[in-house]
Write an enzyme that holds these catalytic residues in place. Structure first.
Site, PDB file in Angstrom:
ATOM      1  N   GLU A  86      -3.755 -10.147   1.778  1.00  0.00           N
ATOM      2  CA  GLU A  86      -2.755 -10.364   2.817  1.00  0.00           C
ATOM      3  C   GLU A  86      -2.797 -11.750   3.451  1.00  0.00           C
ATOM      4  O   GLU A  86      -1.762 -12.257   3.894  1.00  0.00           O
ATOM      5  CB  GLU A  86      -2.888  -9.286   3.895  1.00  0.00           C
ATOM      6  CG  GLU A  86      -2.459  -7.900   3.457  1.00  0.00           C
ATOM      7  CD  GLU A  86      -3.557  -7.110   2.753  1.00  0.00           C
ATOM      8  OE1 GLU A  86      -3.323  -5.941   2.435  1.00  0.00           O
ATOM      9  OE2 GLU A  86      -4.656  -7.682   2.522  1.00  0.00           O
ATOM     10  N   HIS A 121     -10.191 -31.140  20.100  1.00  0.00           N
ATOM     11  CA  HIS A 121     -11.115 -30.403  19.231  1.00  0.00           C
ATOM     12  C   HIS A 121     -12.539 -30.549  19.758  1.00  0.00           C
ATOM     13  O   HIS A 121     -13.002 -29.727  20.530  1.00  0.00           O
ATOM     14  CB  HIS A 121     -10.984 -30.893  17.780  1.00  0.00           C
ATOM     15  CG  HIS A 121     -11.779 -30.092  16.811  1.00  0.00           C
ATOM     16  ND1 HIS A 121     -12.045 -30.514  15.522  1.00  0.00           N
ATOM     17  CD2 HIS A 121     -12.383 -28.888  16.928  1.00  0.00           C
ATOM     18  CE1 HIS A 121     -12.772 -29.601  14.903  1.00  0.00           C
ATOM     19  NE2 HIS A 121     -12.988 -28.608  15.734  1.00  0.00           N
ATOM     20  N   GLY A 157      -6.366 -24.670  12.501  1.00  0.00           N
ATOM     21  CA  GLY A 157      -7.648 -24.989  11.889  1.00  0.00           C
ATOM     22  C   GLY A 157      -8.219 -23.853  11.068  1.00  0.00           C
ATOM     23  O   GLY A 157      -9.383 -23.913  10.654  1.00  0.00           O
ATOM     24  N   GLY A 189       0.852  -1.178   0.000  1.00  0.00           N
ATOM     25  CA  GLY A 189       0.000   0.000   0.000  1.00  0.00           C
ATOM     26  C   GLY A 189       0.886   1.225   0.000  1.00  0.00           C
ATOM     27  O   GLY A 189       2.116   1.125  -0.076  1.00  0.00           O
ATOM     28  N   SER A 190       0.296   2.393   0.118  1.00  0.00           N
ATOM     29  CA  SER A 190       1.084   3.624   0.033  1.00  0.00           C
ATOM     30  C   SER A 190       2.108   3.732   1.158  1.00  0.00           C
ATOM     31  O   SER A 190       3.213   4.254   0.951  1.00  0.00           O
ATOM     32  CB  SER A 190       0.156   4.841   0.039  1.00  0.00           C
ATOM     33  OG  SER A 190      -0.699   4.816   1.175  1.00  0.00           O
ATOM     34  N   HIS A 192       0.243  -4.006   4.650  1.00  0.00           N
ATOM     35  CA  HIS A 192      -0.212  -2.622   4.565  1.00  0.00           C
ATOM     36  C   HIS A 192      -0.942  -2.195   5.833  1.00  0.00           C
ATOM     37  O   HIS A 192      -2.127  -2.489   6.019  1.00  0.00           O
ATOM     38  CB  HIS A 192      -1.126  -2.457   3.346  1.00  0.00           C
ATOM     39  CG  HIS A 192      -1.649  -1.062   3.175  1.00  0.00           C
ATOM     40  ND1 HIS A 192      -0.845   0.049   3.295  1.00  0.00           N
ATOM     41  CD2 HIS A 192      -2.896  -0.591   2.895  1.00  0.00           C
ATOM     42  CE1 HIS A 192      -1.561   1.135   3.083  1.00  0.00           C
ATOM     43  NE2 HIS A 192      -2.818   0.769   2.852  1.00  0.00           N
ATOM     44  N   GLU A 196       3.886   1.497   2.366  1.00  0.00           N
ATOM     45  CA  GLU A 196       5.001   0.569   2.161  1.00  0.00           C
ATOM     46  C   GLU A 196       5.919   0.983   1.008  1.00  0.00           C
ATOM     47  O   GLU A 196       7.017   0.434   0.865  1.00  0.00           O
ATOM     48  CB  GLU A 196       4.465  -0.842   1.903  1.00  0.00           C
ATOM     49  CG  GLU A 196       3.806  -1.485   3.110  1.00  0.00           C
ATOM     50  CD  GLU A 196       2.508  -0.807   3.508  1.00  0.00           C
ATOM     51  OE1 GLU A 196       2.342  -0.493   4.699  1.00  0.00           O
ATOM     52  OE2 GLU A 196       1.658  -0.564   2.605  1.00  0.00           O
TER      53      GLU A 196
END
Length: 528
Positions: A47, A281, A401, A25-26, A70, A28
């Protein structure tokens, strides 16, 4: 004077990091400008895919992976993937661009408010440097924190105006620092373990993902053979630590409290290596252990050792401990366990394949050193029963998971292991969480094979609905998705298999391809 930008890239270079996984993004752009020619940038379109690809790369390469996200929004998109990385002890250096320092206080657009707190508790360490000059030191700290046992993701937020500022003139001391987390094995702990195993009349071994991460598989095979002990893989396993056709292998443990205690009943000593005790689980109440069973675990993670509800725990280097035990225990006079019989072939339904047939075909046709990524969650048991996984680093699964792992992670694993064929087996429900990662596979011509098990439903949820006695639940079917069209739209070759002949032909074509291939397989749901 050297800039923060140049100093940071030199630090990464000297620490053996030459790949950046990102979606910019800007905030970065100032970090990415004048990108060094000896680095490579792997772009993903969202991402979660960025972190998934980097996670696969880090696990398979056994090296830290560098990620650039970002600001807050990009970090938020990545959090589900970060939960998997946290649970798999993946060494990820996650960086995110921050607003310019002068604008943080007024919370201008793209400000990461309270940046260091955002990714917690899914990181080992999180920080935003107090000044630009501190950035290289913070980056060095991040690299070493991610790499030290237990490995795991870290997070660093950097204001974008820092990159052009002057670095601390003594930053060069950071370039070649080596930080070791080697711990000498405690002789007393070793003696306790060896005596317990030698005196056991019916020992059992449970292995977890950190055995595979430490490349301690061969030592665990030697240990099992000397003890003549059955070996289970700990429940919800994200890696395969033991050959699945070895006579001692007994399969994947169930994920319920009562089921595990029943399975281990009659074993007087249970040794757990490289796994939490245990990753339960479904709710299955009962005794943690039956009377007469003693459990001792060896883990690299103090948090896992502390939270176990029963047994003794030793925090140690997994590789060193496995090697020591394999060489110190006495050879038992017991008979080696009899190998479990290979499962029988399954009859086919017209127009759709049974998952068992898909796995049998993969097992017959794929190279012996193939690497499998699994996110067909309703067919995990069948996969473990039917694939002959012989080598370290042969299997990866979402450790928390969190769906959306396997498709991008397969790309990262293939980047790290270019000499081995990577095959991702993914359910149609799971695939949609990170389908855009196909674009990355196509753009970088990464020859991963993606097998989409299309049964039109969330099979694992249907199974769980039965466990919970939850009837008439909406949203369990996912019809009408054309995965071949999606793959072609992202630039990936796509094939279709509705029967065994088509599956064999598609696999043969995919195994011969020079780039990524998606095979959409019409399958029968294992859960009605």
């Amino acid at each position: 004077m050297a800039s923060v930008h140049g100093t940071t890239y030199e630090l990464l270079r000297r620490q053996g990091i030459d790949t950046v996984f990102g979606n910019p993004g800007s905030n970065e752009l100032p970090f990415l400008k004048d990108f060094p020619e000896d680095f490579r940038y792997i772009l993903a379109l969202q991402e979660a895919c960025v972190v998934g690809i980097a996670d696969g790369y880090a696990q398979a390469s056994r090296k830290p992976a560098f990620i650039n996200l970002h600001s807050a929004a990009g970090t938020g998109n990545a959090m589900g993937a970060l939960s998997n990385a946290w649970n798999s002890h993946s060494p990820l250096i996650v960086t995110a661009g921050q607003q310019t320092r002068a604008m943080i206080g007024v919370e201008a657009l793209l400000t990461n408010v309270d940046a260091a707190n955002l990714p917690r508790p899914l990181v080992k360490w999180s920080y935003e440097p107090a000044s630009a000059a501190e950035v290289p030191h913070a980056m060095s700290r991040a690299i070493h924190m991610a790499s030290m046992a237990p490995q795991g993701p870290v997070y660093l937020s950097v204001p974008y105006d820092d990159w052009d500022k002057d670095a601390d003139p003594q930053s060069h001391h950071l370039f070649d620092r080596h930080v070791s987390s080697s711990v000498r094995l405690n002789d007393q702990d070793l003696d306790i373990l060896v005596k317990a195993l030698n005196s056991a009349s019916n020992p059992a071994i449970v292995l977890g993902p950190d055995v595979d991460a430490a490349n301690a598989n061969a030592d665990c095979v030697m240990l099992a053979e000397r003890l003549k002990a059955p070996v289970w893989v700990a429940p919800s396993a994200p890696r395969c630590p033991f050959p699945t056709r070895h006579p001692c292998f007994r399969g994947l443990m169930p994920a319920g409290i009562a089921a595990i205690s029943q399975l281990l009943e009659g074993h007087d000593v249970v040794l757990v290596i490289g796994a939490p005790v245990f990753r339960y689980h479904q709710y299955d109440p009962g005794q943690y252990l039956k009377p007469g069973t003693r459990l001792i675990s060896v883990t690299c993670d103090p948090l896992e050792a502390a939270r176990a509800p029963m047994g003794d725990a030793i925090v140690a280097d997994i590789g060193a401990m496995a090697s020591a035990l394999a060489n110190l225990v006495e050879e038992s006079s017991r008979q080696l366990p009899t190998a479990a019989p290979e499962p029988a072939k399954v009859d086919q339904d017209a127009g759709r394949l049974h998952p068992e047939t898909v796995f049998d075909t993969l097992n017959d046709m794929a190279p012996e050193n193939a690497i499998y990524l699994n996110e067909s969650t309703s067919t995990t048991a069948q996969m473990w029963q039917r694939l002959n996984m012989r080598n370290p680093g042969s299997y990866y699964f979402c450790a928390a998971g969190g769906l959306g792992f396997a498709l991008p992670a397969a790309i990262g694993v293939q980047l790290a292991e270019p000499e081995r064929q990577v095959i991702a087996v993914i359910g149609d429900g799971s695939a949609n969480y990170s389908i855009s990662a196909l674009w990355t596979a196509a753009q970088y011509n990464i020859p991963t094979i993606f097998v989409i098990m299309n049964n039109g439903t969330y099979g694992a949820l249907r199974w769980f609905a039965g466990v919970l006695e939850a009837e008439n639940v909406p949203g369990l079917d996912v019809p009408g998705i054309d995965f071949r069209a999606l793959a072609k739209g992202y630039g990936v070759q796509a094939l279709k298999a509705d029967n065994l002949e088509q599956l064999k032909g598609s696999l043969q074509e995919a195994l011969s391809a020079k780039g990524p291939v998606l095979i959409e397989v019409s399958t029968v749901s294992p859960v009605k």
